[in-house]
Design a protein around this motif. Structure first.
Motif, PDB file in Angstrom:
ATOM      1  N   GLU A 119      59.217  27.367  24.450  1.00 22.72           N
ATOM      2  CA  GLU A 119      59.912  27.214  22.972  1.00 22.72           C
ATOM      3  C   GLU A 119      61.485  27.250  23.280  1.00 22.72           C
ATOM      4  O   GLU A 119      62.121  26.542  22.660  1.00 22.72           O
ATOM      5  CB  GLU A 119      59.469  28.655  22.507  1.00 22.72           C
ATOM      6  CG  GLU A 119      58.122  28.935  22.126  1.00 22.72           C
ATOM      7  CD  GLU A 119      57.783  27.856  21.084  1.00 22.72           C
ATOM      8  OE1 GLU A 119      58.261  27.484  20.293  1.00 22.72           O
ATOM      9  OE2 GLU A 119      56.529  27.015  21.430  1.00 22.72           O
ATOM     10  N   SER A 120      61.950  27.687  24.318  1.00 23.23           N
ATOM     11  CA  SER A 120      63.418  27.807  24.373  1.00 23.23           C
ATOM     12  C   SER A 120      63.751  25.961  24.868  1.00 23.23           C
ATOM     13  O   SER A 120      64.527  25.728  24.166  1.00 23.23           O
ATOM     14  CB  SER A 120      63.907  28.550  25.966  1.00 23.23           C
ATOM     15  OG  SER A 120      65.393  28.226  26.302  1.00 23.23           O
ATOM     16  N   LEU A 121      63.112  25.516  25.535  1.00 21.19           N
ATOM     17  CA  LEU A 121      63.354  23.961  25.764  1.00 21.19           C
ATOM     18  C   LEU A 121      63.226  23.248  24.416  1.00 21.19           C
ATOM     19  O   LEU A 121      63.949  22.115  24.122  1.00 21.19           O
ATOM     20  CB  LEU A 121      62.563  23.359  26.964  1.00 21.19           C
ATOM     21  CG  LEU A 121      62.702  24.126  28.204  1.00 21.19           C
ATOM     22  CD1 LEU A 121      61.652  23.584  29.363  1.00 21.19           C
ATOM     23  CD2 LEU A 121      64.132  23.641  28.766  1.00 21.19           C
ATOM     24  N   LYS A 122      62.178  23.471  23.792  1.00 22.75           N
ATOM     25  CA  LYS A 122      61.743  22.885  22.444  1.00 22.75           C
ATOM     26  C   LYS A 122      63.108  23.155  21.841  1.00 22.75           C
ATOM     27  O   LYS A 122      63.687  22.278  20.939  1.00 22.75           O
ATOM     28  CB  LYS A 122      60.845  23.123  21.870  1.00 22.75           C
ATOM     29  CG  LYS A 122      59.476  22.990  22.562  1.00 22.75           C
ATOM     30  CD  LYS A 122      58.187  23.173  21.564  1.00 22.75           C
ATOM     31  CE  LYS A 122      56.836  22.592  22.211  1.00 22.75           C
ATOM     32  NZ  LYS A 122      55.727  23.067  21.419  1.00 22.75           N
ATOM     33  N   SER A 123      63.568  24.211  21.641  1.00 21.42           N
ATOM     34  CA  SER A 123      64.809  24.676  20.755  1.00 21.42           C
ATOM     35  C   SER A 123      65.884  23.800  21.171  1.00 21.42           C
ATOM     36  O   SER A 123      66.780  23.173  20.262  1.00 21.42           O
ATOM     37  CB  SER A 123      64.888  26.022  20.824  1.00 21.42           C
ATOM     38  OG  SER A 123      66.071  26.472  20.217  1.00 21.42           O
ATOM     39  N   CYS A 124      66.252  23.678  22.355  1.00 19.78           N
ATOM     40  CA  CYS A 124      67.403  22.938  22.932  1.00 19.78           C
ATOM     41  C   CYS A 124      67.229  21.523  22.526  1.00 19.78           C
ATOM     42  O   CYS A 124      68.018  20.896  22.268  1.00 19.78           O
ATOM     43  CB  CYS A 124      67.306  23.234  24.492  1.00 19.78           C
ATOM     44  SG  CYS A 124      67.934  24.571  25.285  1.00 19.78           S
ATOM     45  N   SER A 125      66.068  21.039  22.688  1.00 19.30           N
ATOM     46  CA  SER A 125      65.586  19.490  22.421  1.00 19.30           C
ATOM     47  C   SER A 125      65.869  19.393  20.868  1.00 19.30           C
ATOM     48  O   SER A 125      66.418  18.207  20.459  1.00 19.30           O
ATOM     49  CB  SER A 125      64.291  19.193  22.748  1.00 19.30           C
ATOM     50  OG  SER A 125      63.876  17.908  22.561  1.00 19.30           O
ATOM     51  N   ASP A 126      65.665  20.246  20.074  1.00 17.29           N
ATOM     52  CA  ASP A 126      65.737  19.939  18.753  1.00 17.29           C
ATOM     53  C   ASP A 126      67.232  20.244  18.142  1.00 17.29           C
ATOM     54  O   ASP A 126      67.463  19.389  17.319  1.00 17.29           O
ATOM     55  CB  ASP A 126      65.022  21.286  17.666  1.00 17.29           C
ATOM     56  CG  ASP A 126      63.468  21.152  17.975  1.00 17.29           C
ATOM     57  OD1 ASP A 126      62.894  19.975  18.463  1.00 17.29           O
ATOM     58  OD2 ASP A 126      62.655  22.111  17.682  1.00 17.29           O
ATOM     59  N   GLU A 127      67.934  20.890  18.842  1.00 14.22           N
ATOM     60  CA  GLU A 127      69.463  21.058  18.617  1.00 14.22           C
ATOM     61  C   GLU A 127      70.026  19.802  19.174  1.00 14.22           C
ATOM     62  O   GLU A 127      70.937  19.346  18.572  1.00 14.22           O
ATOM     63  CB  GLU A 127      70.065  22.273  19.451  1.00 14.22           C
ATOM     64  CG  GLU A 127      69.677  23.571  18.934  1.00 14.22           C
ATOM     65  CD  GLU A 127      70.049  24.655  19.728  1.00 14.22           C
ATOM     66  OE1 GLU A 127      70.694  24.548  20.613  1.00 14.22           O
ATOM     67  OE2 GLU A 127      69.543  25.814  19.399  1.00 14.22           O
ATOM     68  N   GLU A 128      69.824  19.239  20.115  1.00 19.07           N
ATOM     69  CA  GLU A 128      70.361  17.965  20.604  1.00 19.07           C
ATOM     70  C   GLU A 128      69.983  16.794  19.610  1.00 19.07           C
ATOM     71  O   GLU A 128      70.787  15.736  19.472  1.00 19.07           O
ATOM     72  CB  GLU A 128      69.892  17.690  21.978  1.00 19.07           C
ATOM     73  CG  GLU A 128      70.394  18.500  22.974  1.00 19.07           C
ATOM     74  CD  GLU A 128      69.918  17.889  24.458  1.00 19.07           C
ATOM     75  OE1 GLU A 128      69.375  17.224  24.709  1.00 19.07           O
ATOM     76  OE2 GLU A 128      70.303  19.065  25.178  1.00 19.07           O
ATOM     77  N   SER A 129      68.890  16.801  18.936  1.00 16.44           N
ATOM     78  CA  SER A 129      68.269  15.681  18.252  1.00 16.44           C
ATOM     79  C   SER A 129      69.034  15.682  16.735  1.00 16.44           C
ATOM     80  O   SER A 129      68.878  14.810  16.004  1.00 16.44           O
ATOM     81  CB  SER A 129      66.952  15.729  18.279  1.00 16.44           C
ATOM     82  OG  SER A 129      66.273  16.817  17.501  1.00 16.44           O
TER      83      SER A 129
END
Length: 106
Positions: A95-105
């Motif tokens: 979930e943390s990695l998904k959150s980081c990925s979503d923020e970068e996109s």
């Protein structure tokens, strides 16, 4: 790294565990008289162990199976760290990695 990361990862994990080639081979069920030679062939990349042998090695060395397939040291370290996590810890990490990925996109 070479095309096949298994020899390098196997040698790294074995040395880190402080186990000789012969002892590792015997630990996973190889005949004592051929264990050292067979393990040497795996570490030199002359032969590639089958998946069931790799699973036994992973258990004996305390690394996850996917560790042997990591092409770089950072990925190998991550595989080991993630392998030690509980299921709920892994879910939180995802979930943390998904959150980081979503923020970068964005």
């Amino acid at each position: 790294m070479a095309d096949n990361p298994i020899p390098i990862r196997l040698k790294q994990a074995r040395k880190r565990a402080g186990i000789t080639q012969k002892n590792l081979g015997v630990m996973i069920g190889m005949d004592e008289s051929s264990a050292s030679g067979r393990m040497n062939h795996y570490e030199k990349g002359r032969h590639t162990p089958d998946i069931s042998t790799l699973k036994k090695m992973a258990e004996a060395l305390g690394v996850p199976l996917n560790y042997f397939f990591c092409e770089d040291d950072a990925s190998a370290e991550l595989a080991c760290l993630i392998g030690k996590m509980s299921g709920s810890e892994k879910k939180k990490l995802i979930e943390s990695l998904k959150s980081c990925s979503d923020e970068e996109s964005e």
